[in-house]
Structures are given as structure tokens and as C-alpha cells.
Design an enzyme around this catalytic site. Structure first.
Site, mmCIF file in Angstrom:
data_model
loop_
_atom_site.group_PDB
_atom_site.id
_atom_site.type_symbol
_atom_site.label_atom_id
_atom_site.label_comp_id
_atom_site.label_asym_id
_atom_site.label_seq_id
_atom_site.Cartn_x
_atom_site.Cartn_y
_atom_site.Cartn_z
ATOM 1 N N LYS A 118 35.195 30.568 38.578
ATOM 2 C CA LYS A 118 35.434 30.694 40.018
ATOM 3 C C LYS A 118 35.048 29.399 40.686
ATOM 4 C CE LYS A 118 36.769 34.023 42.822
ATOM 5 N NZ LYS A 118 37.583 35.178 42.407
HETATM 6 N N1 GLU Z 1 41.103 35.363 42.942
HETATM 7 C C1 GLU Z 1 41.725 36.442 42.251
HETATM 8 C C2 GLU Z 1 40.673 37.359 41.652
HETATM 9 O O1 GLU Z 1 39.543 37.374 42.070
HETATM 10 C C3 GLU Z 1 42.775 35.983 41.261
HETATM 11 C C4 GLU Z 1 42.293 35.094 40.166
HETATM 12 C C5 GLU Z 1 43.412 34.521 39.311
HETATM 13 O O2 GLU Z 1 44.551 34.915 39.482
HETATM 14 O O3 GLU Z 1 43.101 33.690 38.475
HETATM 15 O O4 GLU Z 1 40.947 38.140 40.786
#
Ligand code: GLU
Length: 428
Positions: A118
Site C-alpha cells: 500500500k
Molecule cells: N485500493 C484497492 C483495495 O484496497 C485496490 C487495490 C488494487 O487494485 O491493487 O483493495
């Protein structure tokens, strides 16, 4: 006058539970159930890598502002790390660490070959111009050019970011490697390698897992009412897809407030209103304003928190009337609320299962970019729905096997997969 200022808001709200602690307390329970050995436990509990960058950005007034950004790679045992980038003034490292770990568990629950990561930048994108956001995004990408990569670490949108930011990131990264690198990021605009169905994917997965849970609970679509907290990408798509299925959406909320209609809100009208009014529901006449805190404890059958972390707490959990909670957001329930919810007999489809439709279609986007081939919307939807239903069933069966909540069952499924892979790869 100084031209370099570090933009750093005092972030964490004091009354909020630390999301990293929330994540770890569930992880510990699941690790205990699995009888995880100490070596694997230690490997999985700590992030592989945490990068903090300070990125100078020339603002429109000519001054340079230095933004603090993060990228946390939690784990890469299952494959390259995957996870969104959040632009928000309340971003802080422990939150990003928790969100990165949740990505590891999420990818494992839906059985896609990714680890978890993240990113985030402490900023308030609502007060920045498009040019400032573009320069910040490009500078962040450059700062992390050795971390990102189509087979290394693949970012995506999260709160405060979308296809526009992903396009800038893809372009900047491509420049550093001297060729177009589509698969370095997902959630791109359709015209430049984005996948059909990606925008609605998280909301669709929330809807699919909600319906799967309703079947188990013997809840009938036509008799079921819903309250949805958050009307951004996840909340509004969840509302729209649930509305289309015939569920009665009695309450929705966004940053401007909460809105209630006992007869059901016409979600098509609410979305049209939001789009015509700067992305906000303020002034929407298809419902009456309600206290946003009351939305969580309102008279509905299903509650969908689809905004931020730690909104369901030990303080409001005793008053929740819904029989089913489906977590569109990451970490919306504080760990201290879990036992209260469990004792009340409320079923919770946890975040790492309910909102995994987004990363699932991100995976499809990455596969299409690598294939150089575009799938139809039907292929995307059909495959994503199947993955969601299979994952739900697996978690459900695990919850029956160990007599545990769906949340702990989802952690058990995820940790078991990562731990087994670790044994084969490293510590057999
Ligand atoms: N931000 C989204 C999540 O928390 C998508 C992450 C992604 O598609 O890599 O799942």
C-alpha cells in the site's frame, strides 16, 4: 521567507483504534487457530519493506512544498506486491502498514498470485489543482521507481486517487524504463490499457458477497433494506448494483451528510444528482437528511460501511440493528467491536473478502496488459463474480469448520495459503 515547507498534518485521530493493532489482533487469533509456527508467524507479522519519501513539489504559487509519502510492501510470498495509493490528509505509516497487510490477506483469500502493498501521500487533494496533483504523482513515482515494476510492485487507485493519477504514474514510470510499461499499474483509464469492469469492480464484489451471505441467512432480496456509509467509488457502485438487484437502499451518506428514505432511495437519481453537484449529495431531495452517526445504527437489515477505517466501534456496536454487515471499506470495524458484534449474532462479511473484487479485476487488467489482449465486459464480470462466490464459500465453510466468525475464517484461509506457500518456497 522559506520556500521549503514540509506539509505534514497531525494525522491520527486520538479516539481511533490503530488499524495496525486491529489487523494484528485478528491475525493473532487466526494464527492461533492454525497453530502457525513461530518462524512463519514472525515472517508474516512484519512488512518486508517500508519506504518513506519526501517529495518536493512546485505549487501553483511558485513555492515548493515537500510532501511525505509512503510505500509499504507487506509481503511477496504469493507474487509481486499489489495495492493502491491513498491521497489523504490523515494518511499515516501504521495505517499504510495495516492496509498493506490487508492486501496480502485479500489477494490470498481470492487466490490471486500477488503479495500485498500500500502507498500513501499526506496531502489534501481537494485543495490542490490538477497540475499540483500531477507533479506530486510524477515525483512520487520517480522517488519509487526502483520499488514499482510490473513484476515487482504494482500500484492501483485507493482513496483520493483514480484513473487519472494511474495514467500519470504509468507514463512517468514508462519514461524511467524507456518503454511503455502498461502492467506497472492497474486502474488505468480504459483507453490506455484499463480493464472493462474495473471501476465498478469493488462495488460489484460487495454486492455479490452480500447476496451470497443473504442466501446463507435466508434473507429475501425483496424484503431487505440497506444503509451505505460512503458514496464514493465503492459506496455508489455498491448502492447502484444493489438497487438494480432490487434491494431497498434506505440510507446513504457522503462527506456532506447522511440521507434517509424509508421507502428506498432511487440510486440512479442520487448518482445523477451527485455527478451534477460537484460529487456531493448535499441538497438531494430524494431523501431527508439524517445524523451521519445514526446511519450506522439505523433500522436496516444490511449495513455497508464503505468509507474509512474504524467507524464501527465498541461504542456504537451495541446499537447496530442490521443482521448483516458487508465491509466495502478497508478496516471499518475496530477489533474491539468484534466480540460485541459476534455476541449479537450479526454476520460480517469482512473487508478482506467483501472488497476484494477491486484487486481481482486489477489482476485481470494486469493479465490483459501482459497478454496484450482485451477481454470483453462479460468475461471480466463472469470471472470476477465466480472468484467472489468461490472465495465466499471457502470462507463460509472454514467458519463452520472451526466455529468462528467469517472475519477470522477469512484470515485463516488467507494466512494458511501464504504460510503453505512459504513452506514450499522457503522454510519447508
Ligand atoms: N485500493 C484497492 C483495495 O484496497 C485496490 C487495490 C488494487 O487494485 O491493487 O483493495
Amino acid at each position: 521567507m522559506a520556500t521549503h515547507t514540509v506539509y505534514k498534518e497531525p494525522a491520527p485521530l486520538i479516539d481511533r483504534e490503530n488499524p495496525l493493532e486491529s489487523m494484528m489482533s485478528r491475525f493473532n487469533v487466526a494464527a492461533e487457530i492454525l497453530g502457525l509456527d513461530e518462524e512463519t508467524y514472525n515472517v508474516l507479522k512484519t512488512p518486508d519493506k517500508q519506504v518513506i519519501v519526501h517529495i518536493p513539489v512546485t505549487m501553483d504559487n511558485g513555492k515548493v512544498r515537500v510532501f511525505e509519502g509512503y510505500r509499504v510492501i507487506h509481503n511477496t510470498i504469493l507474487g509481486p506486491s499489489k495495492g493502491g495509493i491513498r491521497y489523504d490528509k490523515n494518511v499515516y505509516l501504521d495505517e499504510v502498514k495495516a492496509l498493506a497487510a490487508w492486501m496480502t490477506w485479500k489477494c490470498a483469500v481470492v487466490d490471486i498470485p500477488y503479495g500485498g502493498a500500500k502507498g500513501g501521500i499526506i496531502c489534501d487533494p481537494t485543495t490542490m489543482s490538477a497540475g499540483e496533483i500531477e507533479r506530486m504523482t510524477r515525483a512520487y513515482t520517480l522517488a519509487l521507481k526502483d520499488v514499482f515494476g510490473p513484476d515487482r510492485d504494482i500500484p492501483a487507485p485507493d482513496m483520493g486517487t483514480g484513473p487519472r493519477e494511474m495514467a500519470w504514474l504509468m507514463d512517468e514510470f514508462s519514461k524511467t524504463v524507456g518503454m511503455t510499461s502498461s502492467a506497472v499499474v492497474t486502474g488505468k483509464p480504459l483507453v490506455m490499457g484499463g480493464s472493462l469492469g474495473r471501476t465498478e469492480a469493488t462495488g460489484r464484489g460487495v454486492m455479490v458477497s452480500c447476496l451470497a451471505a443473504m442466501v446463507k441467512l435466508d434473507m429475501k432480496i425483496e424484503e431487505t433494506s440497506v444503509a451505505i456509509q460512503g458514496f464514493g467509488n465503492v459506496g455508489s457502485w455498491t448502492a447502484k448494483l444493489m438497487f438494480d438487484k432490487g434491494l431497498k437502499i434506505k440510507a446513504v451518506s457522503d462527506i456532506s451528510g447522511a440521507y434517509w428514505n424509508a421507502d428506498g432511495i432511487n440510486i440512479d437519481e442520487a448518482i445523477a444528482y451527485k455527478n451534477a453537484h460537484g460529487g456531493r449529495l448535499e441538497g438531494f431531495t430524494g431523501a431527508v437528511p439524517m445524523d451521519p452517526d445514526e446511519l450506522l445504527t439505523s433500522e436496516v437489515d444490511v449495513l455497508v460501511p464503505a468509507a474509512v477505517e474504524d467507524v464501527i466501534t465498541e461504542h456504537n456496536a451495541p446499537y447496530i440493528k442490521a443482521k448483516l454487515i458487508v465491509e466495502g471499506a478497508n478496516g471499518p470495524t475496530a477489533a474491539s467491536a468484534d466480540p460485541i458484534i459476534y455476541a449479537k449474532g450479526i454476520s460480517v462479511v469482512p473487508d478482506i473478502l467483501a472488497n476484494s473484487g477491486g484487486v481481482t479485476v486489477s489482476y485481470f487488467e494486469w493479465v490483459q496488459n501482459k497478454q496484450g489482449f482485451k477481454w470483453t465486459a462479460e468475461m471480466v464480470t463472469e470471472r470476477a463474480d465466480r472468484i467472489m462466490s468461490d472465495a465466499f464459500e471457502k470462507v463460509y465453510q472454514t467458519s463452520l469448520k472451526y466455529n468462528i466468525s467469517l472475519r477470522i475464517a477469512a484470515y485463516v484461509v488467507a494466512i494458511d495459503k501464504v504460510a503453505q506457500t512459504y513452506k514450499f518456497r522457503g522454510g519447508f
